[in-house]
Write a protein that holds these residues in place. Structure first.
Motif, PDB file in Angstrom:
ATOM      1  N   ALA A   1      -3.228 -49.220  -7.898  1.00 61.50           N
ATOM      2  CA  ALA A   1      -4.484 -48.966  -8.928  1.00 61.50           C
ATOM      3  C   ALA A   1      -5.647 -49.665  -8.473  1.00 61.50           C
ATOM      4  CB  ALA A   1      -4.139 -48.659 -10.274  1.00 61.50           C
ATOM      5  N   PRO A   2      -5.527 -51.095  -8.661  1.00 58.79           N
ATOM      6  CA  PRO A   2      -6.729 -51.782  -8.465  1.00 58.79           C
ATOM      7  C   PRO A   2      -7.440 -51.604  -7.116  1.00 58.79           C
ATOM      8  CG  PRO A   2      -4.964 -53.389  -9.382  1.00 58.79           C
ATOM      9  CD  PRO A   2      -4.607 -51.864  -9.263  1.00 58.79           C
ATOM     10  N   LEU A   3      -6.502 -51.603  -5.909  1.00 56.95           N
ATOM     11  CA  LEU A   3      -6.892 -51.458  -4.639  1.00 56.95           C
ATOM     12  C   LEU A   3      -7.744 -49.845  -4.451  1.00 56.95           C
ATOM     13  CD1 LEU A   3      -3.730 -52.917  -2.798  1.00 56.95           C
ATOM     14  CD2 LEU A   3      -6.106 -53.780  -2.812  1.00 56.95           C
ATOM     15  N   VAL A   4      -7.125 -48.980  -4.957  1.00 50.90           N
ATOM     16  CA  VAL A   4      -7.627 -47.667  -5.040  1.00 50.90           C
ATOM     17  C   VAL A   4      -9.137 -47.482  -5.589  1.00 50.90           C
ATOM     18  CG1 VAL A   4      -7.490 -45.211  -5.933  1.00 50.90           C
ATOM     19  CG2 VAL A   4      -5.572 -46.342  -4.964  1.00 50.90           C
ATOM     20  N   TRP A   5      -9.125 -48.210  -6.834  1.00 51.83           N
ATOM     21  CA  TRP A   5     -10.578 -48.474  -7.503  1.00 51.83           C
ATOM     22  C   TRP A   5     -11.315 -49.107  -6.668  1.00 51.83           C
ATOM     23  CZ3 TRP A   5     -12.235 -44.666 -10.390  1.00 51.83           C
ATOM     24  CH2 TRP A   5     -11.310 -43.812 -11.064  1.00 51.83           C
ATOM     25  N   GLY A   6     -10.956 -50.150  -6.144  1.00 53.79           N
ATOM     26  CA  GLY A   6     -11.772 -51.052  -5.222  1.00 53.79           C
ATOM     27  C   GLY A   6     -12.352 -50.465  -4.166  1.00 53.79           C
ATOM     28  N   ALA A   7     -11.359 -49.592  -3.346  1.00 52.74           N
ATOM     29  CA  ALA A   7     -11.874 -48.774  -2.072  1.00 52.74           C
ATOM     30  C   ALA A   7     -12.917 -47.852  -2.630  1.00 52.74           C
ATOM     31  CB  ALA A   7     -10.717 -48.193  -1.565  1.00 52.74           C
ATOM     32  N   VAL A   8     -12.779 -47.101  -3.670  1.00 51.07           N
ATOM     33  CA  VAL A   8     -13.690 -46.209  -4.077  1.00 51.07           C
ATOM     34  C   VAL A   8     -14.894 -46.568  -4.724  1.00 51.07           C
ATOM     35  CG1 VAL A   8     -11.766 -44.425  -3.725  1.00 51.07           C
ATOM     36  CG2 VAL A   8     -12.557 -45.213  -6.076  1.00 51.07           C
ATOM     37  N   ALA A   9     -14.999 -47.596  -5.554  1.00 50.41           N
ATOM     38  CA  ALA A   9     -16.100 -47.764  -6.245  1.00 50.41           C
ATOM     39  C   ALA A   9     -16.199 -49.514  -6.419  1.00 50.41           C
ATOM     40  CB  ALA A   9     -15.677 -47.492  -7.888  1.00 50.41           C
ATOM     41  N   GLY A  10     -15.948 -49.983  -5.468  1.00 51.62           N
ATOM     42  CA  GLY A  10     -16.384 -51.513  -5.174  1.00 51.62           C
ATOM     43  C   GLY A  10     -15.892 -52.252  -6.188  1.00 51.62           C
ATOM     44  N   ILE A  11     -16.738 -53.724  -6.418  1.00 54.12           N
ATOM     45  CA  ILE A  11     -16.318 -54.524  -7.633  1.00 54.12           C
ATOM     46  C   ILE A  11     -16.611 -53.920  -8.885  1.00 54.12           C
ATOM     47  CG2 ILE A  11     -17.196 -56.710  -8.591  1.00 54.12           C
ATOM     48  CD1 ILE A  11     -17.832 -57.602  -5.713  1.00 54.12           C
ATOM     49  N   PRO A  12     -17.405 -53.131  -9.221  1.00 54.70           N
ATOM     50  CA  PRO A  12     -17.458 -52.387 -10.570  1.00 54.70           C
ATOM     51  C   PRO A  12     -16.192 -51.400 -10.779  1.00 54.70           C
ATOM     52  CG  PRO A  12     -19.436 -52.142  -9.593  1.00 54.70           C
ATOM     53  CD  PRO A  12     -18.766 -52.685  -8.589  1.00 54.70           C
ATOM     54  N   GLY A  13     -15.644 -50.840  -9.718  1.00 49.19           N
ATOM     55  CA  GLY A  13     -14.445 -50.242 -10.041  1.00 49.19           C
ATOM     56  C   GLY A  13     -13.170 -51.070 -10.207  1.00 49.19           C
TER      57      GLY A  13
END
Length: 281
Positions: A130-142
């Motif tokens: 999950a952190p990797l997915v959100w980092g991929a689509v929304a960068g550091i804020p994600g």
């Protein structure tokens, strides 16, 4: 690289969240919405500020390290396997809270094994994919927002007298943010596990009371050839969950197999996340 023993940024966030809880707690959903909104919004603003101030790969690398927990998850799983392999039930019961919120009191060895395998399965998504997915689509804020939501769910997202209403917002946010990652995790696990894992994932993944955890646990059950699910106790509340998988009950060596599968899925997810981030430019 794993987590440091002290000074982890997520632990610092947890301390802030605990202090804010003492200040704003009311037995109501409105108070819980305020609580989650302040902390998640603050994490998002912090991530945006870091991304603007520290452009470059090192900022993203450090932020990703701060929110990933896959290596520490594997270490905890192997420590449980070691304790159970030595017959140290008290030691294993004492370690179980490092993996999940299940009440360890009085659990037998086979119940501790099942709890560990299920926790490794579910947390492969929560701590790594999950952190990797959100980092991929929304960068550091994600990255920051996801870890804030997941941490709050672990702190207040319980269906007990204190948190059923106050923790509602954090728990629902966690469900929403993990919906896609849990299914990515299930698909990656099933890809490593073969046709049997796909069959169990598609048949049993929706039977779990969580909209997300069941996808991960069912895929792991199929890939490992074991049977998961059953009766669990959480702070005096007993849940009877449907069984997932067609195999035998998990044994101590299956913990190591689950940890290795979790690591393989994490590396595969990291590769996919890098491709997605690159495609986003």
């Amino acid at each position: 690289m794993g987590d440091p023993r002290r000074g982890h940024p997520v632990a610092g966030f947890g301390r802030v969240a605990s202090r804010l809880e003492r200040a704003v707690y009311r037995d109501s959903r409105a108070a819980g919405v305020l609580y989650a909104g302040l902390l998640v919004g603050g994490a998002g603003l912090a991530g945006f500020a870091v991304e603007r101030a520290c452009r470059g790969p090192w900022a993203t690398a450090l932020a990703t390290w701060a929110v990933l927990g896959g290596t520490s998850l594997g270490r905890e799983g192997l420590l449980m396997a070691d304790a159970l392999g030595r017959g140290d039930l008290e030691g294993a019961r004492a370690r179980l809270p490092h993996l999940c919120a299940r009440d360890p009191k009085g659990l037998r060895a086979d119940e501790l094994v099942r709890a560990t395998v299920e926790s490794v399965a579910e947390n492969t998504s929560d701590a790594a994919v999950a952190p990797l997915v959100w980092g991929a689509v929304a960068g550091i804020p994600g990255l920051f927002v996801y870890r804030a939501v997941n941490t709050l769910d672990a702190m207040v997202g319980y269906r007990n007298a204190r948190y059923e209403r106050f923790g509602w917002a954090a728990a629902r946010l966690d469900d929403v943010m993990n919906w896609v990652p849990a299914r990515v995790t299930g698909a990656l696990v099933a890809s490593f596990g073969g046709p049997g894992a796909w069959r169990v994932l598609l048949r049993d993944g929706g039977n779990h009371p969580s909209p997300n955890a069941g996808r991960c646990e069912a895929a792991f059950a199929g890939a490992l050839g074991v049977r998961l699910g059953g009766t669990n106790s959480y702070g005096g509340l007993v849940e009877r969950r449907p069984e997932m998988g067609d195999g035998r009950a998990p044994r101590v060596p299956d913990i190591g197999r689950a940890v290795r599968l979790s690591a393989a899925v994490t590396f595969a997810a990291a590769g996919l996340a890098a491709v997605v981030a690159w495609r986003r430019g």
